[in-house]
Each structure stands twice: as structure tokens, then as C-alpha cells.
Motif scaffolding. Structure first.
Motif, mmCIF file in Angstrom:
data_model
loop_
_atom_site.group_PDB
_atom_site.id
_atom_site.type_symbol
_atom_site.label_atom_id
_atom_site.label_comp_id
_atom_site.label_asym_id
_atom_site.label_seq_id
_atom_site.Cartn_x
_atom_site.Cartn_y
_atom_site.Cartn_z
ATOM 1 N N UNK A 107 20.027 -22.537 4.808
ATOM 2 C CA UNK A 107 20.638 -21.239 4.534
ATOM 3 C C UNK A 107 21.514 -20.737 5.686
ATOM 4 N N UNK A 108 21.338 -21.288 6.865
ATOM 5 C CA UNK A 108 22.075 -20.815 8.042
ATOM 6 C C UNK A 108 23.483 -21.399 8.045
ATOM 7 N N UNK A 109 24.495 -20.521 8.147
ATOM 8 C CA UNK A 109 25.880 -20.960 8.305
ATOM 9 C C UNK A 109 26.187 -21.204 9.781
ATOM 10 N N UNK A 110 25.916 -20.186 10.599
ATOM 11 C CA UNK A 110 26.157 -20.314 12.028
ATOM 12 C C UNK A 110 25.325 -19.300 12.795
ATOM 13 N N UNK A 111 25.223 -19.524 14.103
ATOM 14 C CA UNK A 111 24.501 -18.634 14.995
ATOM 15 C C UNK A 111 25.457 -18.205 16.087
ATOM 16 N N UNK A 112 25.308 -16.972 16.533
ATOM 17 C CA UNK A 112 26.220 -16.423 17.526
ATOM 18 C C UNK A 112 25.424 -15.698 18.611
ATOM 19 N N UNK A 113 25.773 -15.965 19.858
ATOM 20 C CA UNK A 113 25.103 -15.345 20.988
ATOM 21 C C UNK A 113 25.568 -13.907 21.170
ATOM 22 N N UNK A 114 24.621 -13.037 21.509
ATOM 23 C CA UNK A 114 24.928 -11.643 21.831
ATOM 24 C C UNK A 114 24.040 -11.276 23.017
ATOM 25 N N UNK A 115 24.439 -11.714 24.196
ATOM 26 C CA UNK A 115 23.708 -11.584 25.453
ATOM 27 C C UNK A 115 22.321 -12.231 25.295
ATOM 28 N N UNK A 116 21.230 -11.463 25.278
ATOM 29 C CA UNK A 116 19.888 -12.042 25.138
ATOM 30 C C UNK A 116 19.381 -12.016 23.702
ATOM 31 N N UNK A 151 26.361 -24.893 11.478
ATOM 32 C CA UNK A 151 25.653 -25.828 10.612
ATOM 33 C C UNK A 151 26.702 -26.777 10.036
ATOM 34 N N UNK A 152 26.646 -28.030 10.388
ATOM 35 C CA UNK A 152 27.654 -29.006 9.970
ATOM 36 C C UNK A 152 27.680 -29.217 8.461
ATOM 37 N N UNK A 153 26.582 -28.911 7.779
ATOM 38 C CA UNK A 153 26.542 -29.050 6.320
ATOM 39 C C UNK A 153 27.399 -28.010 5.601
ATOM 40 N N UNK A 154 27.755 -26.935 6.293
ATOM 41 C CA UNK A 154 28.517 -25.861 5.660
ATOM 42 C C UNK A 154 29.966 -25.798 6.153
ATOM 43 N N UNK A 155 30.439 -26.888 6.720
ATOM 44 C CA UNK A 155 31.828 -26.965 7.158
ATOM 45 C C UNK A 155 32.634 -27.596 6.032
#
Length: 111
Positions: free
Chosen positions: A16-25, A66-70
Motif C-alpha cells: 500500500x505504500x507509494x513512498x516515504x518522506x523525511x520530515x526531520x525526526x 516503492x519500486x512496484x508503484x513506479x
């Protein structure tokens, strides 16, 4: 079904995850629902250790996809650009572009 455990009670299916993004901690987790994002009090590096390395790739200091959702990869100069199934585009850092090409360049036939 592989799950990413965020807390004792909260888990997300990796598919279900498309991507993750950092926001400091913190880390924002964007899913197929795309209407919301889940914010975890864990760093991107901590979460990345729990992810399947075959499915997910860290494209720069602040993002993992997530390489599956590219839907498409393109190459501009020395950079790789990934377009996700939801239309978002992500630019790989120069170093990560080289790592990605070594790892999967032949498979995806980057142009």
C-alpha cells in the motif's frame, strides 16, 4: 502479506505504500489512498531498515520509493527520474542515480 510495524497497534501493508518522506525526526508515509499521509515518530533511516530492499529504494536523503508503484523511469543527463502511478515525479540524487543504474539499469532499460 508483509507489514511495516509503526507502533504496537499500527501496521501498514508494504504494498500500500507509494513512498516515504523525511520530515526531520518524523517520517510521512504516503499510501495508495493518497488522501492522507501517516506520520511516524521514527526517522526515515529507522523505517527503511524494516523495508524489503527489493521493493523499496532510497532515492535521496529525504525520500524512499516503492519500486512496484513506479510507472516510468527516465534519464536526464546523469540523473534518474521516477514517475509514480499517481503522477508524482521524483528525482534521484546523482549518487543514488548511479547506485540505481548499477542495481537495476539493465532490468528497466533506462533511456
Amino acid at each position: 502479506m508483509s507489514l511495516l510495524k509503526l507502533t504496537r497497534k499500527q501496521e501498514i501493508d508494504l504494498y500500500e505504500i507509494l513512498y516515504l518522506e523525511s520530515d526531520i525526526n518524523y517520517t510521512k508515509i504516503f499510501t495508495l489512498e493518497a488522501v492522507y499521509s501517516i506520520t511516524s515518530a521514527k526517522t526515515l533511516g529507522t523505517i527503511q531498515q524494516q523495508l524489503d530492499r527489493e521493493l523499496f529504494f532510497r532515492i535521496n536523503r529525504g525520500q524512499v520509493i516503492n519500486l512496484n508503484h513506479v510507472s516510468n523511469y527516465t534519464k536526464k543527463g546523469s540523473l534518474v527520474i521516477a514517475e509514480m502511478i499517481n503522477g508524482h515525479q521524483f528525482v534521484f540524487s546523482r549518487r543514488r542515480s548511479k547506485d540505481f543504474e548499477k542495481r537495476q539499469g539493465e532490468f528497466y532499460n533506462l533511456k
